[in-house]
Design a protein around this motif. Structure first.
Motif, short mmCIF file in Angstrom:
data_model
loop_
_atom_site.label_atom_id
_atom_site.label_comp_id
_atom_site.label_asym_id
_atom_site.label_seq_id
_atom_site.Cartn_x
_atom_site.Cartn_y
_atom_site.Cartn_z
N ASP A 16 0.79 -1.17 -0.04
CA ASP A 16 0.07 -0.06 0.16
C ASP A 16 0.90 1.17 -0.05
O ASP A 16 1.85 1.47 0.74
N GLY A 17 0.33 1.98 -0.59
CA GLY A 17 1.18 3.45 -0.79
C GLY A 17 0.80 4.30 -2.05
O GLY A 17 -0.08 3.94 -2.68
N ASP A 18 1.42 5.42 -2.25
CA ASP A 18 0.95 6.39 -3.20
C ASP A 18 1.99 6.82 -4.30
O ASP A 18 1.82 7.63 -4.99
N HIS A 19 3.07 6.02 -3.98
CA HIS A 19 4.25 6.36 -4.58
C HIS A 19 5.29 5.30 -4.78
O HIS A 19 5.72 4.34 -3.78
N VAL A 20 6.42 5.26 -5.59
CA VAL A 20 7.52 4.34 -5.58
C VAL A 20 8.75 5.46 -5.82
O VAL A 20 8.66 6.39 -6.32
N ILE A 21 9.99 4.96 -5.31
CA ILE A 21 11.04 5.69 -5.41
C ILE A 21 12.04 4.74 -6.25
O ILE A 21 12.31 3.73 -6.02
N LEU A 22 12.45 5.47 -7.60
CA LEU A 22 13.20 4.48 -8.50
C LEU A 22 14.31 5.38 -8.92
O LEU A 22 14.16 6.82 -9.44
N CYS A 23 15.68 4.92 -8.84
CA CYS A 23 16.79 5.81 -9.09
C CYS A 23 16.75 7.28 -8.41
O CYS A 23 17.04 8.25 -9.04
N GLY A 24 16.16 7.14 -7.35
CA GLY A 24 16.30 8.11 -6.40
C GLY A 24 15.15 9.57 -6.79
O GLY A 24 15.14 10.34 -6.23
N VAL A 25 14.25 8.87 -7.51
CA VAL A 25 13.29 9.76 -8.23
C VAL A 25 11.89 9.43 -7.39
O VAL A 25 11.47 8.01 -7.65
N ILE A 27 8.06 8.69 -7.84
CA ILE A 27 7.18 8.59 -8.92
C ILE A 27 5.79 8.28 -8.32
O ILE A 27 5.66 7.38 -7.76
N PRO A 28 4.78 9.10 -8.74
CA PRO A 28 3.54 8.89 -8.18
C PRO A 28 2.96 7.63 -8.74
O PRO A 28 3.05 7.19 -9.67
N HIS A 29 2.37 6.92 -7.81
CA HIS A 29 1.66 5.53 -8.31
C HIS A 29 0.69 5.15 -7.21
O HIS A 29 0.65 5.61 -6.10
N SER A 30 -0.10 4.05 -7.67
CA SER A 30 -1.18 3.52 -6.91
C SER A 30 -0.60 2.74 -5.77
O SER A 30 -1.43 2.35 -4.96
N GLN A 31 0.59 2.50 -5.94
CA GLN A 31 1.06 1.42 -4.84
C GLN A 31 2.55 2.15 -4.44
O GLN A 31 3.38 2.66 -5.19
N ALA A 32 2.98 1.42 -3.21
CA ALA A 32 4.50 1.94 -2.98
C ALA A 32 5.36 0.38 -3.24
O ALA A 32 4.70 -0.61 -3.17
N LEU A 33 6.78 0.57 -3.11
CA LEU A 33 7.42 -0.81 -3.05
C LEU A 33 7.85 -1.10 -1.54
O LEU A 33 7.97 -0.43 -0.82
N ASP A 34 7.62 -2.43 -1.20
CA ASP A 34 8.06 -2.82 0.14
C ASP A 34 9.65 -3.43 0.19
O ASP A 34 10.38 -3.78 -0.81
N GLY A 35 10.27 -2.87 1.32
CA GLY A 35 11.61 -3.21 1.46
C GLY A 35 11.98 -2.74 2.83
O GLY A 35 11.37 -2.13 3.52
N HIS A 36 13.25 -3.09 3.14
CA HIS A 36 13.89 -2.61 4.48
C HIS A 36 14.10 -1.38 4.34
O HIS A 36 14.11 -0.58 5.36
N SER A 37 14.80 -0.77 3.19
CA SER A 37 15.30 0.48 2.88
C SER A 37 14.10 1.09 2.21
O SER A 37 12.91 0.87 2.61
N PRO A 105 4.37 1.92 -12.61
CA PRO A 105 4.34 2.92 -13.61
C PRO A 105 5.27 3.11 -14.73
O PRO A 105 6.12 2.27 -14.85
N LYS A 106 4.74 4.00 -15.71
CA LYS A 106 5.32 4.18 -16.98
C LYS A 106 6.86 4.76 -16.79
O LYS A 106 6.67 5.90 -15.90
N ILE A 107 7.63 4.41 -16.83
CA ILE A 107 9.10 4.67 -16.49
C ILE A 107 9.43 6.15 -17.52
O ILE A 107 10.05 6.85 -17.27
#
Ligand SMILES: Nc1ccn([C@@H]2O[C@H](COP(=O)(O)O)[C@@H](O)[C@H]2O)c(=O)n1
Ligand SMILES: C[C@@]1(CO)OP(=O)(O)OP(=O)(O)OC[C@H]1O
Length: 159
Positions: A16-25, A27-37, A105-107
């Motif tokens: 659950d979430g409203d954005h992902v972080i990819l290459c330090g950016v 990016i708004p998205h309907s979900q987030a990415l899960d991880g320790h960091s 998301p579209k990259i």
């Protein structure tokens, strides 16, 4: 001249979430990415490609997922460590090639900003950084939008 090639692969599942972080950016998205960091799967793949080119293990060996100090950490910390290790071993980064595998998301619309951020972080000309994306044609876990996969190649040359 000594040339070294390394590859990195990583996967992070969606949560659950409203954005992902990819290459330090961000990016708004309907979900987030899960991880320790911060779960920056693209940056993790590039980091592992650098460690691989040096035959210096992998990101998890350098930054234990069980270590509380990396909880929520910005993945720039990991990339910076790998870049410094490359240069401490007498190499320079020739080029980086990253492919993200996800339906969304579209990259494409964010690739330029991602490349610029990676260029800053790696002190590497953006012309030497490739950031691509592809879907898996709705096949597998990426096709079901369960997560994002990333694969990277790094080429090093002796300084
Ligand atoms: N998350 C993504 C996936 C793809 N792209 C762009 O779409 C092109 C076509 O992708 P296919 O998987 O259908 O071949 C791809 O070459 C990328 O330019 C994207 O931006 N973000
Ligand atoms: C980045 C680290 C940091 O603890 O954890 P995660 O964010 O879970 O990412 P992953 O690629 O699964 O493991 C590598 C770890 O080093």
């Amino acid at each position: 001249m000594d040339i070294r090639l390394g590859n990195g692969f990583d996967v992070h599942r969606f949560r659950d979430g409203d954005h992902v972080i990819l290459c330090g950016v961000k990016i708004p998205h309907s979900q987030a990415l899960d991880g320790h960091s911060d779960a920056d799967v693209g940056m993790h793949a590039v980091t592992d490609a650098l460690y691989g080119a040096l035959a210096e293990g992998d990101i998890g060996q350098h930054f234990q997922p069980s270590d509380p100090q990396w909880k929520g950490a910005a993945s720039e910390i990991f990339l910076d460590h790998a870049v410094k290790l490359v240069r401490s071993r007498g190499f320079e980064i020739s080029n980086i090639d990253l492919t993200l595998i996800c339906e969304r998301p579209k990259i494409g619309p964010h690739a330029s900003e991602m490349k610029e951020r990676m260029s800053e972080l790696m002190t590497l000309d953006a012309s030497r950084i490739s950031i691509k994306a592809t879907t898996s044609e709705r096949l597998g876990f990426t096709g079901r939008e369960e997560g994002i996969a990333a694969i990277a190649t790094a080429a090093l040359v002796s300084a």
